[in-house]
Design an enzyme around this catalytic site. Structure first.
Site, short mmCIF file in Angstrom:
data_model
loop_
_atom_site.label_atom_id
_atom_site.label_comp_id
_atom_site.label_asym_id
_atom_site.label_seq_id
_atom_site.Cartn_x
_atom_site.Cartn_y
_atom_site.Cartn_z
N LYS A 49 18.26 27.47 55.72
CA LYS A 49 18.09 26.77 54.45
C LYS A 49 17.03 27.45 53.57
CE LYS A 49 20.97 23.68 55.85
NZ LYS A 49 22.32 23.65 55.29
N ASP A 80 28.59 26.55 56.72
CA ASP A 80 27.44 25.92 56.05
C ASP A 80 27.01 26.60 54.75
OD1 ASP A 80 25.51 23.80 56.12
OD2 ASP A 80 23.99 25.24 56.70
C1 OXD Z 1 21.88 20.76 57.07
C2 OXD Z 1 22.24 21.75 58.10
O1 OXD Z 1 21.00 19.93 57.30
O2 OXD Z 1 23.19 22.49 57.89
O3 OXD Z 1 22.52 20.80 56.00
O4 OXD Z 1 21.56 21.83 59.15
MN MN Z 2 23.91 22.36 55.86
#
Ligand code: OXD
Ligand code: MN
Length: 583
Positions: free
Chosen positions: A206, A275
């Site tokens: 992230k 993701d």
């Molecule tokens: C989130 C993850 O929290 O992908 O979005 O871990």
């Molecule tokens: Mn995520």
């Protein structure tokens, strides 16, 4: 250790500040991973799961106060407050630096400092970017080897190119009072202390691939997004790639590796990522995507043979589990997996339902993407994959239909900006409250949302073959709170409609807020969804949508003058049309 002087100097400075006992430069080898694991088994950081049924798989139990991302302790530190925007918590860089320097002083005493060079994206892709995470957590180092291209090859690329994102991480004392995750986008620097969990600690994910990368992407003319990437191949072999943004814990992992329903013989789903997507405008005017990650850090609870058979298979070996429960014979367990009763809960206590769920609701697995049966080698393609459609999704019990098509790119940006979803356990805080989560980037956009939407509009203007933009909602409920749509593999039926729309093969009903499937547009063969439910799922209520457009208007205005006028105009056009419809 490295010919890159800036890196060598930085490691030396960090060591002088944090005072580790030892420094280890990670090479990313299997032997190194095995040593990390055996050290952690010895110290109790990892527990070995049953080697017969779950070979090379381990359980980590995090500190009970350190179980999810902590958005209230996460900051973007730009020199100008307004550049971080109302969507971020802000601290002046000098203040943040002195706060963090004090916390990092001596923080690694008695510990090993691991230098973790990594590459986000295929190692030979011009779209990939490198970083180096310094951490005192062997768990983080081991997870980074699964989640990124970590080690020698990444270091060689850094030495060739010179530039890299710096990420400094220490467990500190794990006290939430002394936990901060700071981003300095101008300095390409991340500093995180006091947490060993997920997005707080695996800094490639992230912090780098979304917050810092989104900032860089705006400067360089691309997009860093919270999106899965999947390929859908029909029985004729025609392959379309889709990028889909959903808030955390809303089913991106399930969707990215879904198994087609039995009626869809010959259809194949190819998983590129679950993701994050980095999106670039190609020379051909299309949008091209790479997955910067190499593994999945997925939510375990709810994952089962029914919801995600590919995940169940991929988790049978070489997986690190965090905060799941365990059966008496050493297998990982979580709510929704099976009707067995676990022996111990996520905190290692004998399982007692009075203590709450056996697995923490944000329990996770870390696993190499290559273990996924539907993983596609195209994930390694240096140019990425061309995107046919972009999807914005949320978890909404009412209002949002199963699928809605944006009228054009600009309207699609409005759909994304107005996205809302019920909160989940992926971040600390209340669960189940509807909050706006534009493009699923509320916790992850490293700069002002107004500038971000302007950047989306500018990117669209450069695309001569722009993807269609869609909004989906798998989570609509009836008055008894039962889901109206079966979800999971059946979602392919909606993807098929989306692809057909992008190919101009089917018509749609035009409404002021976007286009809906016509009756029969979504193939329901073999599916037990009533006509009334389907009508409910594919129609919009003008009054309710007018109220929604009002809320979206106030939400956009909350971001001040940096919001592009085009978005306000687009919203006003929709509201006017709704007023006419509502009579
Ligand atoms: C989130 C993850 O929290 O992908 O979005 O871990
Ligand atoms: Mn995520």
């Amino acid at each position: 250790m490295t010919s890159n002087q800036a890196l060598a100097d930085w490691v030396r400075e960090v060591a002088a500040l944090t005072q580790p006992d030892r420094i280890h430069w990670c090479d990313g080898s299997q032997a190194e991973y095995d040593t990390l694991v055996s050290d952690m088994l010895r110290s109790g950081t990892l527990l070995e799961l049953d080697p017969e049924t779950r070979p090379h798989s381990y359980l980590h139990r995090s500190h009970p106060s350190d179980v999810a991302r902590t958005e209230h302790l996460t900051f973007v530190c730009t020199p100008e407050r307004d550049d971080a925007g109302p969507n971020n918590q802000w601290l002046a860089p000098a203040e943040a630096h002195s706060k963090m320097d004090a916390l990092f002083a001596g923080a690694m005493r008695g510990r090993t400092l691991y230098v973790v060079p990594y590459c986000m994206g295929p190692i030979d892709s011009p779209l990939a970017r490198c970083g180096v995470e310094i951490t005192d957590s062997p768990y983080v180092a081991a997870n980074m080897r699964i989640m990124t291209r970590m080690g020698k090859a990444a270091l060689a690329r850094i030495e060739r190119e010179g530039s890299f994102v710096r990420g400094l991480h220490s467990l500190g004392d794990l006290d939430p009072e002394r936990r901060f995750i700071m981003h300095f986008p101008q300095e390409l620097l991340i500093q995180s202390i006091g947490s060993g969990y997920g997005g707080n600690a695996l800094l490639g994910k992230k912090c780098h691939a979304l917050r810092i990368a989104s900032y860089q992407a705006r400067q360089e003319g691309w997009l860093a997004e919270h999106m899965l990437i999947m390929g859908v191949e029909d029985p004729q072999g025609r392959l379309h790639y889709i990028a889909a943004a959903f808030p955390s814990a809303c089913g991106k992992t399930n969707m990215a590796m879904l198994i087609p329903p039995v009626e869809y013989q010959g259809w194949k789903v190819k998983t590129i990522g679950d993701d994050i997507a980095w999106l670039h405008v190609g020379e051909d005017g299309r949008l091209w995507a790479i997955n910067p990650e190499a593994g999945f850090f997925g939510v375990a609870p709810g994952t089962s043979r029914h919801t995600n058979p590919n995940a169940v298979d991929m988790l049978e070996h070489d997986t690190i589990f965090t905060n799941v429960a365990m059966t008496g014979d050493g297998r990982p367990w979580w709510e929704g997996l099976s009707d067995e009763t676990p022996a111990t809960d996520w905190q290692g206590r004998p399982y007692d339902p009075a203590n709450g769920p056996a697995a923490h609701p944000n329990a996770r697995f870390t696993v190499s993407a290559r273990q996924c049966p539907s993983w596609s080698p195209e994930a390694e393609h240096p140019a990425g994959v061309p995107i046919t459609a972009i999807i914005f999704g949320g978890r909404r019990a009412s209002l949002a239909p199963l699928v809605l098509e944006a009228k054009n790119w600009q309207h699609g940006v409005l759909l994304g900006a107005g996205m809302a979803s019920e909160t989940t356990a992926a971040a600390t805080g209340k669960v189940g409250v509807v909050r706006r989560d534009p493009m699923a980037m509320q916790p992850f956009c490293g700069y002002h949302f107004g500038d971000y939407w302007a950047h989306w509009l500018a990117t669209g203007a450069r695309l001569t073959k722009a993807p269609g933009i869609y909004q989906v909602n798998w989570f609509r409920r009836d008055a008894e709170r039962r889901f109206l749509w079966p979800g999971y593999g059946e979602n392919l039926r909606v993807l098929k409609w989306i692809i057909e729309r992008c190919q101009g093969q089917v018509n749609a009903e035009q409404t002021p807020v976007g286009n809906l499937p016509l009756h029969g547009g979504i193939d329901l063969a073999g599916l037990d969804v009533s006509r009334e439910h389907m009508r409910e799922l594919t129609h919009i209520d003008p009054q309710a949508w007018l109220a929604e457009m009002d809320e979206v208007g106030s939400f956009l205005h909350g971001f001040g003058p940096r919001v592009p006028q085009a978005l306000h105009d687009e919203r006003e056009r929709a509201a006017q049309g709704l007023r006419q419809l509502a009579g």
